[in-house]
Design a protein around this motif. Structure first.
Motif, mmCIF file in Angstrom:
data_model
loop_
_atom_site.group_PDB
_atom_site.id
_atom_site.type_symbol
_atom_site.label_atom_id
_atom_site.label_comp_id
_atom_site.label_asym_id
_atom_site.label_seq_id
_atom_site.Cartn_x
_atom_site.Cartn_y
_atom_site.Cartn_z
ATOM 1 N N GLY A 143 0.811 -1.209 0.000
ATOM 2 C CA GLY A 143 0.000 0.000 0.000
ATOM 3 C C GLY A 143 0.847 1.263 0.000
ATOM 4 N N GLU A 144 1.878 1.280 0.841
ATOM 5 C CA GLU A 144 2.764 2.441 0.879
ATOM 6 C C GLU A 144 3.548 2.575 -0.433
ATOM 7 N N TRP A 145 3.985 1.441 -0.971
ATOM 8 C CA TRP A 145 4.702 1.465 -2.251
ATOM 9 C C TRP A 145 3.799 1.990 -3.364
ATOM 10 N N PHE A 146 2.557 1.530 -3.386
ATOM 11 C CA PHE A 146 1.610 1.967 -4.413
ATOM 12 C C PHE A 146 1.370 3.470 -4.306
ATOM 13 N N GLY A 151 2.875 9.819 -3.741
ATOM 14 C CA GLY A 151 2.719 9.902 -2.298
ATOM 15 C C GLY A 151 1.356 10.383 -1.850
ATOM 16 N N GLU A 152 0.367 10.306 -2.743
ATOM 17 C CA GLU A 152 -0.983 10.767 -2.413
ATOM 18 C C GLU A 152 -1.693 9.774 -1.491
ATOM 19 N N GLN A 153 -2.692 10.288 -0.775
ATOM 20 C CA GLN A 153 -3.519 9.393 0.024
ATOM 21 C C GLN A 153 -4.165 8.372 -0.904
ATOM 22 N N THR A 154 -4.076 7.120 -0.507
ATOM 23 C CA THR A 154 -4.510 6.005 -1.347
ATOM 24 C C THR A 154 -5.651 5.244 -0.690
ATOM 25 N N ALA A 155 -6.543 4.726 -1.511
ATOM 26 C CA ALA A 155 -7.633 3.881 -1.010
ATOM 27 C C ALA A 155 -7.451 2.465 -1.537
ATOM 28 N N CYS A 156 -7.531 1.506 -0.627
ATOM 29 C CA CYS A 156 -7.508 0.093 -1.001
ATOM 30 C C CYS A 156 -8.882 -0.480 -0.690
ATOM 31 N N MET A 157 -9.593 -0.924 -1.708
ATOM 32 C CA MET A 157 -10.914 -1.517 -1.494
ATOM 33 C C MET A 157 -10.758 -3.000 -1.165
ATOM 34 N N VAL A 158 -11.348 -3.404 -0.056
ATOM 35 C CA VAL A 158 -11.223 -4.772 0.454
ATOM 36 C C VAL A 158 -12.606 -5.404 0.510
ATOM 37 N N TRP A 207 -17.212 2.749 7.143
ATOM 38 C CA TRP A 207 -16.768 1.636 6.296
ATOM 39 C C TRP A 207 -15.340 1.854 5.781
ATOM 40 N N THR A 208 -14.588 2.745 6.431
ATOM 41 C CA THR A 208 -13.179 2.961 6.079
ATOM 42 C C THR A 208 -12.326 2.890 7.342
ATOM 43 N N THR A 209 -11.060 2.500 7.186
ATOM 44 C CA THR A 209 -10.110 2.501 8.296
ATOM 45 C C THR A 209 -8.742 2.914 7.777
ATOM 46 N N LEU A 210 -8.007 3.677 8.583
ATOM 47 C CA LEU A 210 -6.638 4.051 8.233
ATOM 48 C C LEU A 210 -5.720 2.893 8.588
ATOM 49 N N GLU A 211 -4.993 2.359 7.597
ATOM 50 C CA GLU A 211 -4.128 1.199 7.819
ATOM 51 C C GLU A 211 -2.659 1.585 7.927
ATOM 52 N N THR A 212 -2.205 2.506 7.100
ATOM 53 C CA THR A 212 -0.838 3.015 7.119
ATOM 54 C C THR A 212 -0.926 4.535 6.921
ATOM 55 N N PRO A 213 0.175 5.258 7.110
ATOM 56 C CA PRO A 213 0.098 6.714 6.988
ATOM 57 C C PRO A 213 -0.517 7.227 5.695
ATOM 58 N N HIS A 214 -0.393 6.470 4.597
ATOM 59 C CA HIS A 214 -0.889 6.949 3.308
ATOM 60 C C HIS A 214 -2.018 6.103 2.729
ATOM 61 N N VAL A 215 -2.492 5.111 3.470
ATOM 62 C CA VAL A 215 -3.470 4.181 2.896
ATOM 63 C C VAL A 215 -4.678 3.988 3.813
#
Length: 407
Positions: free
Chosen positions: A151-154, A160-167, A194-202
């Motif tokens: 997620g951080e790599w992506f 370095g933008e805020q990223t969303a990962c749909m799970v 329905w969202t959670t912060l997982e890493t600083p950017h994701v």
């Protein structure tokens, strides 16, 4: 926590959530496993992304090697989809093996065990099998470690933008999934539950969290969406809709479905038995009640106390496993002794050999029978003693394995 029902159907609600994700985040990817939940989410996300002009859709797939052939076929169909930019990861990750104390973990796509692989490496241009491809990767990473680092790599790849990962998880299927959504300690995007912060950017987004298994199959049928056809075989084998699961087959909970491989795909089953220690033992005994794998009721051997039996079980284990469990048990006893001295639990005055099974099951009293059950269940992370897997545990585990290999 009680549920609050909305006035719209789950399909409309999921679409609205996905639309918000694509509107708020310019960097979006979807976590995909090949199962029914993530497959449904993929089809729905493609529909919304097409309308939003956000194609191709970025998708992460961690292929864990030990898959049904029907799953492998489905993954290839997804990889061939013109609107999917698939990161098909086939790298040696460290995975749990709950059906063996001799080999409590295994390495998928292990280069040193290539002749035993369940499947050949997929021949597809979207496959990532080069260990140097990701700067963060190291051989033997845990699944959870990889997903966070990816997620951080992506995000870095997208400035370095805020990223969303749909799970694609549905809370209807397990209490742990429900807790993921309702956990009030989690940081949310714009307050959306329905969202959670997982890493600083994701941020993780769970757009189909309120779907039921019947909703999923209704949508697949109504819209004619593609899905993993192994579920058709499970249905013919008499497996109920709520028990039709796909995942790496040797985990603590996942081992319950090992027997299905033998029935649904015998050729793949033959390779699984050769590939991972304890596979055949697991499929034969994992659903039995008793001491073989610590299910439901366990019995004390004649002439033993539970404390003595625990010490006997530890003495029969490989050295690295015994040391791992002794460390956990010592911490369990230390914490309880401290709580007893402080009066935190007025009704508990000592470490019991055994107590009321119902109280033991609720983890409100310490006992050596609880310890024995953990050892018999091969509960590596000692969840039965109220522990969970941590990064420090993984580092200690690596050190233990290295120590005993060197010896």
């Amino acid at each position: 926590m009680s549920k609050t029902y909305l006035s719209i159907d789950v399909y409309t609600a999921a679409r609205q959530r996905m639309e918000r994700v694509f509107d708020d985040f310019s960097s979006v990817y979807l976590s995909f496993s090949g199962g029914k939940d993530s497959g449904l989410m993929l089809n729905l996300a493609l529909e919304v992304a097409r309308e939003k002009g956000c194609l191709p859709l970025n998708v992460l797939l961690l292929d864990l090697e030990a898959q049904y052939q029907h799953t492998a076929d489905y993954l290839r169909r997804v990889a061939d989809h013109p609107d999917v930019n698939l990161h098909w990861v086939c790298l040696p990750l460290h995975l749990r093996n709950a059906v063996s104390q001799i080999q409590p973990h295994w390495l998928c796509w292990d280069p040193d065990a290539k002749d035993l692989w369940v499947r050949d490496l997929p021949d597809h241009p979207k496959v990532i099998s080069d260990e140097a491809f990701f700067p963060f990767f190291r051989r033997g990473m845990e699944f959870e470690e990889f997903t966070l680092e990816f997620g951080e790599w992506f995000s870095e790849q997208h400035g370095g933008e805020q990223t969303a990962c749909m799970v694609g998880i549905c809370t209807d299927e397990s209490l742990n999934r429900f807790r993921t959504i309702v956990n009030e300690k989690k940081t949310r995007w714009e307050g959306f539950g329905w969202t959670t912060l997982e890493t600083p950017h994701v941020y993780n987004a769970y757009p189909i969290y309120d779907w039921s298994v019947r909703d999923i199959w209704t949508a697949n049928g109504k819209f004619g969406w593609d899905y993993n056809k192994v579920y058709d075989l499970m249905q013919m084998a008499g497996v109920s809709l709520h028990k039709q699961r796909l995942c790496q087959p040797f985990g603590d909970d996942q081992r319950q479905g090992l027997w299905l491989f033998k029935i649904l795909e015998p050729d793949v089953w033959a390779k699984l038995v050769t590939r991972v220690a304890g596979a055949n033992f697991g499929q034969r005994h994992v659903q039995e009640m008793g001491n073989v794998l610590g299910n439901i009721r366990i019995k004390l051997p004649e002439g033993y106390t539970w404390k003595r039996y625990a010490k006997f079980l530890l003495a029969t284990m490989p050295p690295d496993q015994a040391e791992h469990y002794r460390t956990k048990i010592a911490k369990f006893l230390k914490v309880w002794r401290k709580d007893i001295r402080s009066g935190k639990y007025p009704d508990v005055d000592r470490i019991y050999d055994f107590a009321d099974p119902r109280i033991e099951a609720s983890r409100k009293v310490p006992s050596w029978r609880r310890v024995c059950k953990v050892l018999l269940k091969n509960d590596y992370w000692c969840k039965g003693l109220s522990f969970s897997q941590t990064k420090r545990d993984m580092e200690r585990q690596l050190a233990l394995v290295t120590k005993y290999i060197d010896l």
